[in-house]
Design an enzyme around this catalytic site. Structure first.
Site, mmCIF file in Angstrom:
data_model
loop_
_atom_site.group_PDB
_atom_site.id
_atom_site.type_symbol
_atom_site.label_atom_id
_atom_site.label_comp_id
_atom_site.label_asym_id
_atom_site.label_seq_id
_atom_site.Cartn_x
_atom_site.Cartn_y
_atom_site.Cartn_z
ATOM 1 C CB THR A 1 -0.855 -0.050 1.277
ATOM 2 O OG1 THR A 1 -1.555 -1.282 1.265
ATOM 3 C CG2 THR A 1 -1.814 1.099 1.390
ATOM 4 C CG ASP B 1 -7.874 -6.292 2.667
ATOM 5 O OD1 ASP B 1 -6.943 -7.001 3.096
ATOM 6 O OD2 ASP B 1 -7.720 -5.103 2.331
ATOM 7 N N GLY C 1 0.834 -0.794 5.565
ATOM 8 C CA GLY C 1 1.186 -1.699 6.676
ATOM 9 C C GLY C 1 0.105 -2.707 7.018
#
Ligand code: DON
Length: 581
Positions: free
Chosen positions: A378, A420, A470
């Site tokens: 990211t 996710d 992260g």
């Protein structure tokens, strides 16, 4: 008798000593970058340069954010993208705020159990590699939404520098090459990705070599000509859908045609007099940062000190409790009812504080909600302009280089954001997150994110722009940068560089960056029952990029102020830069 709380003990000490800790100490970090008119901090120096040029020519922070978003898709391909998704938090010069959600949506053909075999077991790799892992991308629509509503410059002008860099190529520096590190095998599996990101013969690029991306230049040029339709209704969508169908994916043209950006109210809270504006669901970021800050507000962190066992204990317990809520209660707001007001309520934080024992670690299993069964890449950038418009953007392909696939002819790396979601309740995902039903897969749904583009203001003026990559740690990385400035008096560079800690409820472990805690402190924490583990994989600790307004730290601001804008790119980033003018 109840043992005295951490808070009461420490306040008693403050009163007894009649002092507050000195803020003058300087940690071993370079000076923040200073500027008076504008600041752009990104993970790749060429993108920062492009953003500053936009500001210098009179574009606003939103224009710069669009130009940077496209530039990073070229010069920071591990995370910068137009084949992934992200969030943009904006605070306008008049103090109004908004939030753009241009994150991925699940394809219409997605199902709750699409990553399970017929025995109900997770099939390894299915949600992370290849076309089945890909969510419908959002950045092209997101950037255009931002530009057309809040920008001042034509798309063609903002996208031109990215096209040039893709067409002519750019010379790779050590930081660029490091961001490709360890991805050779994965990229080699997809011929279209390998043809761009590996040299002939399958070798990775070396420092000093040039990365040219002709197909990406063509895709960007067609977006510059035709706008988002080129991506969502035209040849680019066709190429992605075709490649997906050929390689076991489920993306359909309709998924692209019906993609829409959501403009949402950001999550807001107040921490010790500072106003925090951050990401609402479908991100967990803002809610959980606010929940943790509300809990921590009850402890005198400034007095207890950075890295002390008491500060760390309070932080870990706040994180433990808040991540239970993150992992069990939150999801896409179009699909689930998110208890945002409850989770960001100061009274709820007090209830949690009352459960935290002063010198004893909590037990994650004991916080398991009823019915809940357990079984990089990211990038963030921060921008502020001369008028005081502030923009925080975090966007992602999820894993490094996303799903590791490029639809032939497009040059566009595609995300693996589907990971996710809760692929199976109770089973950890790529970031070890153990999640529940609120984040189950459904057609058109957006997976829960941790991305936390955040803007802090004080007395109605912008104070800090901050965020980080992260994975699950984005929340604690962003939070720690905020408390490092507000509670520990660090300057913005020290605040993003300082060694970090993380707890996410499950696994019940405290992860610490090397050197974050002294052996003595670790012993004190172990005696309280904390299982502290050093996590050396530096890539997982994020790469924060921040701006502080009015001075480089609170001491300077309190003494009448320093440089107007103070920019800091995490020292963990190889290729990044803070650039101002
Ligand atoms: O949205 C999220 O929370 C994740 N997809 C972010 C992934 C990430 O930060 C990976 N980079 N280090």
């Amino acid at each position: 008798m109840r043992s005295p709380s951490l808070k009461s003990l420490s306040f008693a000490l403050i009163v007894a000593l009649g002092t507050v800790p000195p803020w003058t100490a300087q940690a071993a970090s370079p000076e923040p970058v200073k500027a008076e008119h504008g600041m752009v901090v990104t993970a790749q120096h060429l993108a920062s340069d492009i953003g500053v040029e936009v500001l210098k020519k009179g574009g606003n922070a939103i224009d710069a954010a669009v130009a940077v978003g496209y530039a990073l898709a070229v010069v920071y391909p591990t995370a910068g993208n137009i084949g992934g998704g992200g969030f943009m938090t904006i605070r306008f010069k008049d103090g109004k705020t908004t939030f753009l959600d241009f994150r991925e949506r699940a394809p219409l053909a997605a199902t709750k159990s699409m990553y399970l075999d017929d025995k109900g077991n997770l099939v390894k790799g299915l949600s992370t590699n290849g076309y089945l892992a890909v969510g419908v991308p959002g950045p092209v629509m997101g950037f255009e939404h931002a530009r057309s509503r809040y920008g001042t410059r034509p798309l063609k002008e903002l996208i031109a520098p990215a096209i040039k860099l893709a067409e002519e190529g750019f010379v790779l520096e050590q930081g660029d090459v490091e961001s490709f590190d360890g991805r050779t095998e994965r990229l080699a599996k997809d011929p279209a990705a390998a043809a761009i990101f590996l040299k002939p013969g399958g070798k990775p690029f070396a420092v000093g070599e040039k990365l040219v991306q002709a197909d990406l230049a063509a895709s960007l040029s067609s977006i510059a000509e035709k706008g988002p339709d080129a991506f969502y209704k035209g040849a680019i969508a066709d190429a992605i859908v075709k490649a997906s169908a050929e390689k076991g994916g489920i993306l359909a043209k309709k998924d692209f045609e019906q993609y829409a950006v959501r403009e949402l109210e950001p999550v807001k809270c107040n921490y010790r007099g500072y106003d925090i504006v951050s990401s609402p669901p479908p991100s967990s970021g803002g809610v959980i940062i606010c929940e943790i800050l509300n809990i921590l507000e009850g402890y005198p962190l400034s007095y207890l000190g950075y890295g002390s066992a008491e500060t760390v204990h309070a932080m870990i317990e706040a994180m433990r409790h808040a991540y239970v809520d993150r992992n069990t209660a939150l999801g896409d707001p179009d699909f689930v009812e998110n208890p945002v007001s409850k989770l960001t309520d100061k009274a709820y934080a007090k209830e949690i504080r009352d459960k935290i024992e002063p010198f004893r670690a909590g037990v994650s299993q004991a916080l398991m909600p009823a019915g809940f069964a357990e079984s990089k890449e990211t990038t963030h950038y921060s921008i502020i302009d001369d008028d005081g418009n502030a923009v925080a953007v975090t966007y992602t392909l999820n894993g490094s280089f996303g799903a590791g696939v490029v639809a032939p002819g497009t040059g566009i790396l595609l995300n693996n954001e589907m990971d996710d979601f809760t692929a199976k309740p109770g089973a950890p995902n790529l970031y070890g997150l153990v999640q529940g039903e609120a984040n189950a897969i459904a057609p058109g749904k957006t997976p829960l994110s941790s991305m936390s583009p955040t803007i802090v203001s004080k007395d109605g003026k912008p104070f800090m722009v901050i965020g980080s990559p992260g994975g699950a740690r984005i929340i604690t990385i962003t939070l720690e940068a905020i408390i490092n400035v507000i509670d520990h008096g660090m300057n913005i560079q020290e605040a993003v560089d300082a060694p970090r800690l993380h707890h996410q409820w499950l696994p019940d472990k405290v992860f610490m960056e090397p050197y974050a805690l002294s052996p003595d402190t670790r012993k004190l924490l172990a005696a309280m029952g904390h299982d502290v583990q050093i996590d050396e994989s530096w890539k997982i600790w994020g790469q924060a990029t921040g701006i502080l307004v009015g001075g480089e730290n609170l001491e300077e601001i309190g003494a009448g102020g320093g440089a107007r804008f103070n920019g800091a790119v995490d020292s963990r980033i190889g290729a990044g830069a803070a650039r101002g003018y």
